[in-house]
Design a protein around this motif. Structure first.
Motif, short mmCIF file in Angstrom:
data_model
loop_
_atom_site.label_atom_id
_atom_site.label_comp_id
_atom_site.label_asym_id
_atom_site.label_seq_id
_atom_site.Cartn_x
_atom_site.Cartn_y
_atom_site.Cartn_z
N ALA A 126 0.87 -1.43 -0.01
CA ALA A 126 -0.03 0.00 0.02
C ALA A 126 1.03 1.22 -0.10
O ALA A 126 0.46 2.39 -0.80
N MET A 127 2.04 1.04 0.74
CA MET A 127 2.94 2.38 0.73
C MET A 127 3.44 2.54 -0.64
O MET A 127 3.56 3.82 -1.20
N VAL A 128 3.90 1.53 -1.52
CA VAL A 128 4.57 1.82 -2.62
C VAL A 128 3.27 2.36 -3.66
O VAL A 128 3.74 3.14 -4.60
N ALA A 129 2.15 1.79 -3.42
CA ALA A 129 0.97 2.16 -4.27
C ALA A 129 0.70 3.69 -4.20
O ALA A 129 0.36 4.50 -5.33
N ARG A 130 0.93 4.20 -2.63
CA ARG A 130 0.70 5.75 -2.35
C ARG A 130 1.60 6.32 -3.23
O ARG A 130 1.21 7.42 -3.64
#
Length: 134
Positions: A12-16
């Protein structure tokens, strides 16, 4: 020698970070050193994961005049390898102020972008303060 992948592509961090970084003109994600890096053309402006010990972080290039104040923040630190060149990193987690991170990434992009990329920002509707656009 190829580095092993140090992140989960569905993280999720990479997606954000992708959402924030890939909206800039001529920006691209390139996997390097086993991590997602974000570039303005060929120049780095963000790296997901500062180190093996701090994978939930992002490395960015602050404006020179902002470096001292940012260095005083609890979640900001000098990353290995990039720190001596003036780069900083910020830990990301459940309490992350993503509008603040967006501002850091915006400044980082503007530090390395070419004149034509900076000119394209106005056309793309990206303001100097991306927190209003996030």
């Amino acid at each position: 020698m190829e580095h092993p992948r140090l992140f989960d592509p569905d993280d999720a961090m990479v997606a954000r970070l992708r959402e924030l970084c890939l909206r800039y003109p001529e920006s691209a994600e390139v996997e390097a050193w086993g991590r997602p890096t974000f570039r303005a053309g060929k120049k780095l402006f963000a790296i997901a994961g500062a180190s093996m010990h701090r994978p939930q972080s992002v490395v960015f290039k602050p404006a020179t005049d902002e470096h001292p104040a940012l260095s005083e923040l609890d979640d900001v630190f000098v990353p290995p390898y990039f720190g001596p060149a003036g780069w900083l990193a910020i830990d990301l987690g459940p309490r992350t102020d993503w509008a603040f991170v967006a501002e850091l990434l915006d400044t980082s992009y503007r530090q390395v972008a070419l004149k034509r990329q900076l000119a394209a920002l106005a056309t793309a509707g990206l303001t100097p303060n991306p927190s209003t656009a996030v």
